[in-house]
Every structure is written in C-alpha cells, then in structure tokens.
Design an enzyme around this catalytic site. Structure first.
Site, short mmCIF file in Angstrom:
data_model
loop_
_atom_site.label_atom_id
_atom_site.label_comp_id
_atom_site.label_asym_id
_atom_site.label_seq_id
_atom_site.Cartn_x
_atom_site.Cartn_y
_atom_site.Cartn_z
N THR A 165 0.82 -1.21 0.00
CA THR A 165 0.00 0.00 0.00
C THR A 165 0.85 1.26 0.00
O THR A 165 0.55 2.22 -0.70
CB THR A 165 -0.95 0.01 1.21
OG1 THR A 165 -1.79 -1.13 1.17
CG2 THR A 165 -1.82 1.26 1.20
N ASP A 188 -5.04 -0.79 -4.66
CA ASP A 188 -3.63 -0.48 -4.37
C ASP A 188 -2.68 -1.61 -4.74
O ASP A 188 -1.55 -1.37 -5.16
CB ASP A 188 -3.45 -0.09 -2.91
CG ASP A 188 -3.91 -1.16 -1.93
OD1 ASP A 188 -4.53 -2.15 -2.35
OD2 ASP A 188 -3.66 -0.99 -0.72
#
Length: 629
Positions: free
Chosen positions: A296, A470
C-alpha cells in the site's frame, strides 16, 4: 561399527549437510521456484552448500569443544530461522525478505492476524535439524574426546568450500548471464545463488544504496531529464482543468483486484455498487498496480510522485527524508488543503515521517477517529464507520481540499463479523480466496454509503472522486484456487493480467451526465499523478515523472511492474517470456525487446532518483528553471 561411524562424523560438517538438505527440501516444498531444465535443478541443489560450509567451518578455529558446539548450534538456529522467516514471508507475499523489510519493525505489531495465519504449529519441523544436532552431540561424547583441527585440514576444507562457490557462480552465470546486474527478480537470485548468498548480496546492495546519496550530484539528472522531456505527452485539451478548484478525494481500495468487477460468486454480484458506479464514471479496465514489497505504501508513493517504488523494501522506510515533488505539494501550491486519512497507527509504514516529505498539511490517523471494538475487525476500523467519520472530518476542512483515504477491511486474512457478510463464501481449498469475496462485497457496500454520505453533507457536487486498487489481494500461492474460480489455468500470462486493479474517476456533473465510459488504455499507478494534475488544471511539463496522462491522445499503452514484467497494447512480458495478448501464447522475444529496454531504463532512472535523492538538486537550484523552458 556404530562407534567407528560416530567417531568419523564431524559436527560442523554434519550441521552443514543437514541444513543443506533441509534448505533444498524447503525450496521444493515451500517456494514456487520454476525449474526449466536439469542445469537449473543442479544449481538449485548445490547453491546453499558453499555458504553453509564457510559458515560452519568457522567452528574449526575454536580450541574448546564447548565453544565449538555452542557456535554450531547458534549458527544452525540463526540460519534456520532466516530460512523459516522467508517461508512465512513467502506464504503471503510470494517474495523473499530483504534487509530493508527487516528494518520495518514499527509494522510488526500491526501485522497481527495476517502474520499469525501464516504460522502453523507443525512449522516446528523446520527446526528438526537442531534437535538432531543436540542428540548427536550427546552421544558422540561417549566415544571420542575433542581434538582441535589442524591447519592443513582447515585449508583443505575451505578450498573445497571455495571451489563449490566458484562452481555455483560459474554455472549460474552460464544459465543466467549478468545475474548480479539484473536484480529486479529476487526469485532468480535465490534460484541461482541460494537463500543465504542472496541475503549477503542484499546486504551489499543496501550498503551500496546508502553510499549512493552521499556520492550523488546534480549531473546525474541530465540524462534522466532528457529522457523525461523526450517522452512527455501533452494533456487532452478537452479534459485539462475540467475539475479545476474542486475538492479531490482519492480512495485507496485495499487489495482490490479488477477480476471481481462485474463478476459474481454463485450468482451473487461481488461489487454491485461499483458495477453501477463505473457506468457514471471513467473506468479504466486495463490498469495495473506496480507495487513492490511496500504494498500500500508503494501505491501511495506511485500516485504522489509518478516514480517507481524500489525493488527492495519500501521507500516509506528507506528514503523517508528524500526531497520530493509530490501531487500534494503541487496542489498545496495551488491553494489546496492537503491531508491523508487512515484509521491506523501513525507509525504504520512510517507514515508519520514520510507524510511530512510528501507535504500533507495533516494526517488524520487513529487518534482522530472514534474507534471502538464493535466497529473494528482485522486490521482496525471497519470501512463503513471509517467513511462516515471521515466525511464528518471533511466538512471541517478548508476548501478546496485534497484528501487521500486508505481503507482497511479488505485486507489479508479477509475476516468479517457475521453481520457484515453480504454474500456466501466461495468453495475452494483456499480459505483466503473464499473469504476474499466477502470482504470485497463489504467494501463495495462501504463505498456505496460513502458516496451517499458525500451527497447528504453537500460535498459531492464540488468534488472529483478517484478510486483505485492499491495491490493484489490474492497472491500466486493461491493459483490453484484462482484457476478453479476463473475456469482456466493461471499461467504466467494470466498471473500478469491478474495484477489489474480498478481505476475509477468520477466527476459529478460530467461523468454522471451520460458521459462516463470505459477506457481500455494500458496504464498503471505511475500515471495517476499527471492524470489527476491535468484534470485539476496543474501543469506537469516541468516535472520529473515517468507516468503519462491517461486521457492524453499521445498516451503510450505501456506499464512496467516493479519486478520487470510489463504489459503493452499487444504483448505481455512475464517469466522471461513474451506473450501475445491475442492468443495468450508465447511469441518470439523480439516482439518485446524494444519495451524491455524501456522498462529497464525507467526502473533504473527512478532508482537513481530515489537512491541518490536527486530531486534535492532539482528543487534547490536553478536547474529546473534553466532546463525546463
């Protein structure tokens, strides 16, 4: 006879051989290392041995049995633990540990449930060699007194170890030329050098990268700047500034892969709201994540800077003090209030430090939310209350604002409370994949309530909403279950295609007035900064960036993954093979050669910028103004 055998066995050699065999067994059972020929199998088999002989051979310099035995046991445990740590890490990330990852200790406490699901009681078998060593030491003492090893024997021993090392390197170089200069693929390094030598090489790389900043100077930007200028694409004149002065809300959809969009489980839609929402939005269905070990945090780095993440570790940890030219800084210069919103600890992924370099005015972290046990699951606050409380915070922000939101619920190991399960589990041998569909469905419901809340609070009409996945949620360790769901084998080509994540750009009053459409250009997260900037009327002509505006008529159909794989309009390069998109079958490598060089060049240039902190020269001198006119 038994006495003779026990007398002849040397403890260090026994320890090395046992760990050698154990390592090879682990290669074959715990890692998915692709072997293409007999030579590769031979290299894989012998590659741990030279290091282990060197490591345990040090025991021959001890003049007391107690110290020698203690050294052998401690070394066995440390190396065994390193091997097991890679096994546990590989189970989730399908990757090998790097030194920067080990320094990310502030994340360990937050790994919680995810880490525990990858550790099993029967993993004690990974340390059985140490138990056997204890037994050997106990019974050998009955037969033979300790005698220090003579210098001549030590020399012969280390000559054998050195010969094995050179043999290993020679065979590896024959099988994979320029192995040590092509470090994008850690599996290739482990397959050819071995786990332990790979970690030594990783230490060397880390030391080298630390020295790069000290030795860097602005002259290194010249070639990079020339490349970026030559590849700049002009924005679409009809789209440039179409959302100028609107609030920008970027939503990071945790672990959301594109294969769930417009798909179902046993007839139940997985993302019913998003399926409708994309009809009123610009939906990019050929868009890929480009993250590495930073997951992320890497996606955040990509969208903020249009630079690639590192192949080892996370930029958020290794280079959090670098000078950047981020989207947040650019919008701040334009009068925006900038922030990030994530209901987790400030220190997770080193965000409290890195966000200062990115230039956010404020970080809304766990301390800014009312988090109670009844609205928490897995990694923290559930997405529905997170969105609700975040909108309340947005109401108080100065306008216009840019805020980036990071969701949590759709995170490995994908667990939910019963009241939050809107669809049934999938039925496969992978509990991870089975649960994944349920947490994705919950996320979809959370996004639905979020959009409605924006409308109710009067924030919707004057905003632009960007949503993107992500990184992957289902790793290659679950390919068998994925094949069951997809109804086809997960080949390297299919695996590359599974790295697609959704990108949805919603502009109220524009895309919801029958102007939304599906855009199938090949793109990646590196393209988000210039794309968003141009929609908001921010010129990026002078920026050092590797992404291109996805709305531009000049946009190239190209995206490169951090491990060197890449996708173009017609081809996919994966597993060192060029695949045709049309047939999904291998084709002549020459079809991918030109883009292979482009991928290598861009990843290398981006690494130079990060390792050398080169943007400090770009921003702190007249270089930018002199060269960008």
């Amino acid at each position: 006879m038994n006495r003779f055998k026990i007398e002849r066995i040397s403890l260090p050699v026994l320890a090395a051989v046992m760990l050698w065999i154990k390592t090879y067994v682990v290669y074959k059972t715990s890692f998915n290392i692709k072997i293409e020929n007999v030579m590769q199998e031979l290299i894989l088999f012998i590659n741990p041995l030279s290091f282990l002989l060197f490591a345990f051979g040090i025991a021959y310099f001890f003049n007391s049995e107690k110290n020698r035995n203690r050294y052998v046991i401690i070394t066995s445990f440390i190396l065994g633990f390193i091997l097991y740590a890679n096994v546990a890490f590989y189970r989730f990330f399908t990757d090998f540990i790097t030194l920067p990852v080990l320094f990310q200790t502030s994340n360990f406490a937050d790994l919680g449930d995810s880490a525990l699901t990858e550790i099993h009681w029967y993993d004690i078998v990974y340390f059985i060699d140490i138990i056997l060593l204890f037994l050997f030491m106990k019974y050998k003492r009955k037969y033979k007194e300790f005698v220090p090893v003579r210098k001549v024997k030590r020399r012969a021993y280390f000559l054998v170890a050195a010969a094995l090392l050179f043999l290993n390197i020679g065979l590896a170089e024959t099988e994979r030329p320029q192995l040590l200069t092509r470090t994008f693929d850690r599996e290739m390094l482990v397959k050819n050098l071995g786990t332990y030598n790979y970690h030594l090489y990783d230490i060397f790389l880390q030391s080298k990268s630390s020295a790069q900043r000290a030795m860097a100077d602005g002259s290194e930007l010249v070639d990079i700047d020339n490349y970026v200028r030559a590849n700049y694409v002009k924005p679409n004149k009809d789209m440039f500034g179409i959302a100028e002065d609107r609030n920008l809300i970027v939503v990071t959809l945790e672990s959301l892969q594109n294969f769930v969009i417009n798909n179902d489980v046993y007839g139940e839609e997985i993302t019913p709201f998003l399926n409708d929402f994309i009809n009123d939005s610009y939906y990019f269905d050929n868009f890929y994540h480009q993250t590495g070990q930073g997951k992320t945090s890497d996606s955040e780095f990509l969208i903020e800077n249009s630079l690639y993440p590192l192949s080892r570790g996370a930029v958020f940890f290794t280079h959090s003090g670098n000078e950047l030219d981020s989207l947040a800084q650019n919008l701040g210069d334009k009068g925006y209030y900038t922030s990030a919103m994530h209901a987790n600890n400030k220190s997770f992924w080193n965000r409290d430090i890195m966000y200062k370099s990115i230039g956010y005015d404020y970080f809304y972290s766990a301390s800014d939310y009312d988090i109670t046990p009844d609205i928490s699951v897995g990694w923290g606050m559930k997405d529905i209350p997170f969105f609700q409380q975040s909108v309340d915070l947005m109401k108080e922000m100065p306008k216009p604002f840019y805020t980036k939101m990071i969701t949590l619920t759709n995170h490995h190991p994908f667990r939910l409370d019963e009241e939050d399960k809107f669809i049934d589990e999938f039925d496969s041998k992978s509990g991870t994949l089975n649960r994944y569909f349920q947490t994705v469905r919950y996320m979809d419901e959370a996004v639905k309530e979020f959009i409605q809340k924006l409308k109710d609070e009067g924030l919707y009409d004057n905003s632009i909403i960007v949503m993107y996945g992500d990184h992957y949620g289902i790793s290659e360790n679950h390919n068998e279950a994925m094949a069951q769901y997809l109804g086809k084998e997960v080949t390297p080509f299919v695996s590359a295609q599974l790295q697609q994540v959704p990108l949805i750009i919603h502009i109220p009053g524009v895309t919801d007035q029958s102007k939304g459409k599906v855009i199938s250009k090949v793109g990646g997260q590196i393209d988000l900064k210039p794309t968003i900037s141009h929609l908001l009327g921010v010129d990026t002509k002078k920026a050092i960036q590797f992404g291109e505006d996805l709305f531009s008529d000049q946009h190239h159909d190209f995206t490169v993954f951090r491990d060197g794989r890449f996708v173009t309009k017609d081809y996919v390069y994966a597993d060192n093979t060029c695949y045709s998109k049309e047939t999904e079958e291998p084709v002549e490598s020459s079809y991918c050669d030109k883009d292979k060089e482009k991928a290598r060049l861009e990843l290398g240039y981006s690494d130079k910028i990060i390792y050398g902190d080169l943007l400090r020269f770009y921003e702190s001198s007249d270089y930018r103004n002199d060269n960008m006119e």
